[in-house]
Design an enzyme around this catalytic site. Structure first.
Site, short mmCIF file in Angstrom:
data_model
loop_
_atom_site.label_atom_id
_atom_site.label_comp_id
_atom_site.label_asym_id
_atom_site.label_seq_id
_atom_site.Cartn_x
_atom_site.Cartn_y
_atom_site.Cartn_z
N GLY A 114 0.83 -1.21 0.00
CA GLY A 114 0.00 0.00 0.00
C GLY A 114 0.85 1.24 0.00
O GLY A 114 2.05 1.19 -0.21
N ASN A 115 0.20 2.37 0.23
CA ASN A 115 0.94 3.63 0.29
C ASN A 115 0.30 4.55 1.32
O ASN A 115 -0.73 4.21 1.91
CB ASN A 115 1.00 4.28 -1.09
CG ASN A 115 -0.38 4.61 -1.61
OD1 ASN A 115 -1.06 5.48 -1.09
ND2 ASN A 115 -0.83 3.86 -2.63
N ARG A 116 0.88 5.72 1.52
CA ARG A 116 0.49 6.57 2.65
C ARG A 116 -0.60 7.59 2.29
O ARG A 116 -0.88 8.48 3.08
CB ARG A 116 1.72 7.31 3.17
CG ARG A 116 2.72 6.39 3.85
CD ARG A 116 4.01 7.12 4.17
NE ARG A 116 3.76 8.34 4.93
CZ ARG A 116 4.65 9.31 5.09
NH1 ARG A 116 5.83 9.19 4.55
NH2 ARG A 116 4.35 10.38 5.79
#
Ligand code: C5P
Length: 407
Positions: free
Chosen positions: A213-215
């Protein structure tokens, strides 16, 4: 600004509807973010919320009529000195009185003397909101420059549901801040337009519990959707993992998980759209295989996972767009030895082929998971506009200005 200090001076009008209780949360939010707030309830609002509540939370006296504290002429002074007036909830009756210039209590008198931005957050039953009398009053107020928010849809006072719910207090506070940053940020210039916005970050499953995932928090995409809806557009928001964000009022929200789901939702939504904004952070790669069972730690180094390349959704939307459709991309960049953030942004705009690209510098607490944003807006026509630091809603309003100019 208020006389005593430099905090913005906000008048919070509260009309007499059941949603008046939510004005207390709005008051709290406005004072906590540094605004000096004077509450002006109508007499009917005081049937729902006690004056003591407003006085304690605002730290200021609360009157409904024009005959209290006469020597300070509050029915003229309060409006004149305000930086912003917010009326939440604005009932059908309050909108009617405001549209017709009545001055029969302290709130409506202040609306006549205020020369600052005015934000109405309506709350009423669907029938009242849709009645031609209310439609005309709203149109009249908008034509005169007031911002009348679209209400949210959902459960009303009784068992009925439909448009007419007060927008979330957090959303009203967000737009209040926007109007203080930029008084002309919410013209009704997207009326009759359909727009699609993606927001959040995709997750690519490794196994039933883990993902790549990412932020991305989704806040910039939500601000884009919210501002477009309040500028009159019909908005579809394709949202990936933004659980803690409430649905913006009057926006159709489609929830997705992975990049491929996001692609499918976007392709379905954009067919008749006038503008498309890809604000979502899409994972470039996904595991080729999603394990059915949780991957065990085992002993020693983990087994390598093969990754497949995800589709570039923005590039695909550009290739297949209909005539006249404006497509906007986002680029989160860091400078490196080969060039600065702007250099990489220009190259990306050319590569993706979109009409507009918002370039954000990322890292070191910039852009991700914070309320403010800044960057550059690059146009395929060679234009370059610096987006000064401000709320994500402010950046959104600048993006929609550029979109409207190209529609
Ligand atoms: O190439 P990069 O990921 O930096 O491009 C960012 C822009 O492209 C964003 O607008 C993002 O939503 C979009 N994007 C996409 N599909 C991908 C990766 C990025 O649409 N697979």
């Amino acid at each position: 600004m208020s006389a005593a200090d430099s905090s913005p001076s906000v008048l919070l009008g509260v009309a007499g509807g059941i949603a008046a209780y939510k004005s207390v949360e709005l008051l709290r939010r406005l004072t906590e973010t540094g605004h000096s707030v004077r509450v002006l309830p109508t007499a009917s609002a005081c049937e729902f919320v006690g004056v003591a509540t407003f006085e304690a939370l605002s730290g200021q006296p609360v009157h409904t009529g024009v005959f209290a504290d006469v020597p300070s002429v509050p029915h003229v002074r309060l409006g004149q000195q305000a930086d912003l007036v917010v009326v939440a909830p604005a009932t059908a009756d309050l909108l009617a009185r405001a549209a017709h210039g009545r001055a029969d209590d302290l709130l409506t008198a202040s609306l006549l003397t205020a020369r600052c931005p005015v934000l109405f957050a309506p709350a009423m039953h669907t029938e009242m909101w849709e009645h031609p009398a209310t439609r005309d009053n709203v149109a009249l107020l908008r034509a005169r420059g007031a911002v009348v928010m679209e209400p949210a849809s959902g459960r009303l006072t009784g068992r009925d549901t439909g448009p007419g719910r007060l927008p979330d207090p957090a959303e009203i506070a967000d737009l209040a801040r926007l109007l203080l940053e930029r008084p002309d940020a919410l013209p009704h210039d997207l009326h009759g337009r359909r727009v699609v916005v993606s927001a959040g970050g995709t997750r690519e499953a490794l196994d039933p519990v883990r993902y790549l995932g990412n932020r991305s928090s989704g806040r910039q995409g939500y601000a884009l959707a919210r501002v477009a809806a309040q500028r009159g557009a019909a908005v579809t928001l394709v949202s990936a993992h933004t659980a803690e964000l409430g649905d913006p009022a009057a926006v159709d929200v489609v929830r997705v998980g992975s990049a491929r789901e996001l692609r499918e939702a976007m392709v379905a939504a954009v067919a008749d759209a006038d503008a498309v904004v890809m604000a979502a952070a899409v994972a470039d790669f996904r595991p080729v295989v999603r394990a059915d069972d949780k991957i065990k730690k085992g002993s020693g180094a983990p087994a390598p996972r093969a990754l497949a390349v995800n589709p570039d959704i923005l590039a695909e939307l550009v290739r297949s767009r209909r005539a006249g459709q404006v497509v906007v991309g986002f680029a989160a960049e860091t400078g490196d030895a080969t060039g600065d953030v702007l250099h990489h942004g220009r190259a990306k705009l050319a590569r993706k082929g979109c009409d507009l690209l918002v370039v954000n510098a990322v890292g070191d607490g910039q852009a991700f998971e914070v309320a403010d944003n800044a960057g550059w807006l690059l146009g395929a026509d060679g234009s370059e506009t610096e987006l000064m630091t401000g709320s994500k809603a402010l950046l959104a309003s600048r993006v929609w200005d550029a979109v409207v100019a190209r529609l």
